[in-house]
Structure formats: C-alpha cells, structure tokens
Design a protein around this motif. Structure first.
Motif, short mmCIF file in Angstrom:
data_model
loop_
_atom_site.label_atom_id
_atom_site.label_comp_id
_atom_site.label_asym_id
_atom_site.label_seq_id
_atom_site.Cartn_x
_atom_site.Cartn_y
_atom_site.Cartn_z
N CYS A 142 46.58 39.26 35.41
CA CYS A 142 45.31 39.00 34.73
C CYS A 142 45.38 39.44 33.27
O CYS A 142 46.03 40.44 32.94
N GLN A 144 44.15 41.15 29.81
CA GLN A 144 43.56 42.46 29.53
C GLN A 144 43.96 43.50 30.58
O GLN A 144 43.30 44.54 30.72
N ASN A 145 45.06 43.25 31.29
CA ASN A 145 45.50 44.20 32.31
C ASN A 145 46.09 45.46 31.67
O ASN A 145 46.49 45.46 30.51
N ALA A 175 49.63 34.90 32.94
CA ALA A 175 48.33 35.57 32.93
C ALA A 175 47.20 34.57 33.05
O ALA A 175 47.24 33.49 32.47
N TYR A 178 40.69 37.47 33.86
CA TYR A 178 40.23 38.35 34.94
C TYR A 178 38.90 37.85 35.48
O TYR A 178 38.06 37.32 34.75
N ASN A 179 38.71 37.98 36.79
CA ASN A 179 37.44 37.64 37.44
C ASN A 179 37.12 36.15 37.32
O ASN A 179 35.96 35.76 37.25
N LEU A 184 42.34 31.29 38.50
CA LEU A 184 43.34 31.83 39.43
C LEU A 184 43.81 30.75 40.39
O LEU A 184 45.02 30.60 40.62
N VAL A 200 46.93 42.58 40.54
CA VAL A 200 45.60 42.73 39.96
C VAL A 200 45.09 44.16 40.13
O VAL A 200 45.40 44.85 41.10
N GLU A 201 44.30 44.61 39.14
CA GLU A 201 43.53 45.85 39.25
C GLU A 201 42.16 45.51 39.83
O GLU A 201 41.46 44.64 39.29
N GLN A 204 39.34 46.81 36.11
CA GLN A 204 40.22 47.03 34.96
C GLN A 204 39.74 48.26 34.20
O GLN A 204 38.79 48.19 33.42
N PRO A 212 34.81 43.27 38.54
CA PRO A 212 34.69 41.84 38.87
C PRO A 212 33.47 41.58 39.75
O PRO A 212 32.86 42.51 40.28
#
Length: 428
Positions: A142, A144-145, A175, A178-179, A184, A200-201, A204, A212
């Motif tokens: 993702c 901004q990981n 990448a 995220y969310n 994805l 994934v975190e 984040q 998320p």
C-alpha cells in the motif's frame, strides 16, 4: 528523584550530535529513567510518555515482571545461536503459536527483519507451492506504508526521506492506495498467477494513524484467498493490544475478551510481530504462519545469530503474560474511546488549529490545521514537553498520541488536561 548522570541534558545532546549519525531528529529531551507511564530526564523532571517507544512499551516502562524475567534468564544463558538447541526456544515457540493460533513461528529480532522474513517466505511459497515462474513473483503493498528501512523495504516506500538516494531498488513490488478495495482488486486481478502476497498494515501508524474502513481487512483477505495470494499483516506497531484488540487485523470481530476468538475471515496467512512482544525490554520479533506456508523454509535458507535466543524467549513470554493478566487490551479499548472524545471536544473548540482526531484503542493522532511543512505540530510537542507530556509529530502536521497501555483513567484525564492547556495557548 536523583539524576542518574553527572552530565546535563545539553551536554548529552551535544555528545549525540558530535559522535552519532544524524539519522533522527529527536525532541530536545534527554531521558534517563522510566517506570510505567512515566519517564524522567537527566535533571529529574518527570513526563508522561505518549509515544511508548513507537508502541514498543505497551506494558509500561521497566515492567517489574518483564525485567525480572530478563535478569533471571541472563544469569543462566543468554545466547547459543541456532547451531544448538536451547531450553527456552521450544517452550517459547509452543507458547507463541498457541497464543496467536498458528502452527509455526520463525523468530527474529526486529520488526524490519520480520518484514524481510515474511517477504522471503512469501516469495519462496509462490515459487514452490503456487508455481510462479522463478524470479517473477510480485508482492502488492500500500502507498504511504512504513514497514522498515532496509534496502528491500524502502524499495516500495513512498517516503522520499526514507527512499531518496538509496537506489538501485529491489524490484517485485506494486503499490496501491491504502483502504481502496477497488484499486486492490484491480492489482490482484493483473496477472494473479504471478502475485505471491499482499502486505499491509491494519492501521498505518507512521503515515499518521490512518484507520481503514471497517471491513476493509476482511474484504482484502477474502480477495487474496479467492486468488490463492497470501495475506500478510504487519502488526509490529498495531499488535499486542495497542488498538484495543490483541491483533488489529481481527479488530472487526469486536471481540470483548483477550481476542482468543479471532475471526477466521480476517486471519492473516502470515503475521509479523515485534515491538511490544517484548515490552520494550529486549529486541524480539516473530513471523507466524501455518505449516503449508512455513514449511518452504529449510535449514540454511534463513536465520539469525540472535533470533530465538534464550533471553528474548524468556522476556517475550512474560511480556505477553502481562498483556493477558493485566487486561491491557481491554484497557486500551476503554481509554482510547475516552481519549478520542476529549480530543474531539478540542477539535470542535479550536477548529482553526485542529483538523481532526482519529485512531483505535490507544493508537491515536490529532491532525493540526496547518501544512506539513509548517512547524506548528513540532512547536506544540515542544510545549507539551514543557508541560510534562512527551509526544512526537509525524509527517509534519500530525501528532501521534500512544501512551503505555498500563495508563489509568485518572492519568489519562490529567494528560488530556495538559493537551487541552497547550492547544488553548496555540489557538489564541
């Protein structure tokens, strides 16, 4: 409190500046002692710790049970390497796998090592179990990981400071935002036969405590399962009770207990742990998976001289017992709700200064209504320190608040009062 050093804070900071690499930009506070939720500087001033060593000391500073486990084991045996068996590793592996519900664990020392280990396992599984052509495996990540700062990990970082001028970079990563389940799914559907894993975190943390949508993790896990792609959860910062669940990846189950009843639909194929697994007393990390995944690792293919050492095993088992015995997961859930209520009141009171508050459990962030290039968040944190509370900005205009999970309700209210006082000064 008697100072523990004859050097002043100023002198100690000068030593670090003179002899240490300048790879961090710490607040101008020199800490010399910690107990529970408190730390003291070299002159003896006491502070509330609202960073918890980036969530490594969930159990509080120098928890006596964890320290005692360290001392007792240090008197007997500290290191054998994995050239030999030792009498702590087997019991630790049994304990850890049963605690989190997996067949096998591969012990390491740090979070970044844990992520590197998970990447290697996923690729090897992709080649040997899924049939991906050798050298063609992809891992989806993702944007901004933050998974660490090794060469491989920064290769898929979007942070220019972490990544800039460290190339050439390791290929094999893609990448997605995220969310974003749509993005994805599109990535997973692009040559799915060559995708080994999605890493994934569950929240984040370093990016600013981005949470998320509810159900995102469960839906992402299902997308992976449908395509025979491993779902890897990096719970180095979010795990071990920090977010009000033992593991945040199963947080959607709303389990009110220790979280032994992990929701199977959000259970990762590979789980990465670190930080609070040892309560901040000793570096310990772990990668957990079931046999079908972990059995791809054979002797000589991965390891660490210190990984699985007796000292780390003894410390980690006691640290996890503290989480369970003191019900710190439940405490994080209750206090986190109250903290966000207090911070939301400040957001509504000072909209010109504060933008929003977000988080889960005792992993929270307040977004300052200023640009990331401004010094406002930094100056607020300096002022908080002057008032006896330590926090640190991330990404310029975001302040992360993450106290030890042993904090009491009374202490939390006092800390919220401190934050309110400082925010009121800056809002004028």
């Amino acid at each position: 409190m008697t100072p523990t050093t004859t050097l002043s804070s100023s002198e100690l900071m000068q030593l670090e500046d003179r002899y240490g690499a300048h790879n961090y930009h710490p607040l101008p506070v020199v800490l010399s002692k910690g107990r529970g939720v408190f730390v003291w500087d070299a002159e003896g001033k006491r502070y509330y710790d609202f960073l918890s060593a980036y969530s490594a000391v969930n159990q509080g500073h120098c928890h006596p049970r964890i320290v005692n486990a360290l001392v007792e084991q240090a008197r007997e045996l500290t290191l054998t390497s994995r050239a030999f068996y030792n009498d702590k590793l087997g019991p630790y592996e049994k304990y850890l796998t049963e605690y989190f519900g997996f067949d096998k664990v591969l012990p390491m020392n740090t979070g970044a090592e844990g992520v590197e280990t998970a990447i290697k396992i996923a690729r090897k599984w992709g080649y040997e179990k899924k049939g991906i052509p050798n050298g063609a495996a992809k891992i989806i990540v993702c944007g901004q990981n933050f998974h660490g700062r090794t060469t491989t990990i920064i290769s898929f970082s979007s942070d220019p400071d972490a990544k800039g001028n460290f190339g050439p970079y390791t290929p094999g990563f893609q990448a997605v935002p995220y969310n974003d389940l749509t993005a994805l799914k599109a990535a997973l559907d692009n040559e799915p036969d060559k995708i080994a894993a999605f890493l994934v975190e569950p929240i984040q943390g370093e990016a600013g405590v981005f949470v998320p949508d509810e159900g995102f993790m469960a839906a992402a896990a299902e997308l992976c399962r449908e395509r025979n792609i491993l779902f890897i959860a990096d719970e180095i910062q979010t795990g071990i009770g920090r977010t009000g669940a033992l593991l945040r990846v199963c947080g959607d189950c709303n389990c009110q207990s220790h979280c032994e009843q992990q929701a199977t639909y959000t259970r990762p194929d590979i789980l990465i742990l670190g930080k609070a697994i040892s309560g901040g007393v000793y570096p310990v990390a772990a990668v957990l998976a079931n046999d079908e995944v972990m059995e791809v690792i054979k002797p000589g293919q991965h390891g660490s001289t210190f990984g699985g050492n007796p000292l780390g095993c003894a410390v980690a088992m006691e640290a996890l017992e503290v989480i369970r015995d003191e019900k710190l997961t439940q405490n994080a859930r209750a206090l986190g709700k109250r903290f966000r209520e207090r911070m939301q009141n400040l957001v509504e009171q000072y909209p010109e200064l504060l933008n929003l508050v977000r988080g889960k459990g005792l992993l929270n962030a307040v977004v300052i209504n200023d640009s990331p290039e401004s010094k406002t968040a930094w100056n607020i944190c300096v002022s908080l320190a002057e008032h006896g509370l330590l926090a640190k900005p991330t990404h310029g205009n975001i302040i992360r608040f993450a106290p030890p999970l042993v904090m009491t309700e009374e202490q939390l209210e006092e800390c919220c009062d401190i934050i309110a006082t400082v925010m009121g000064k800056f809002a004028k």
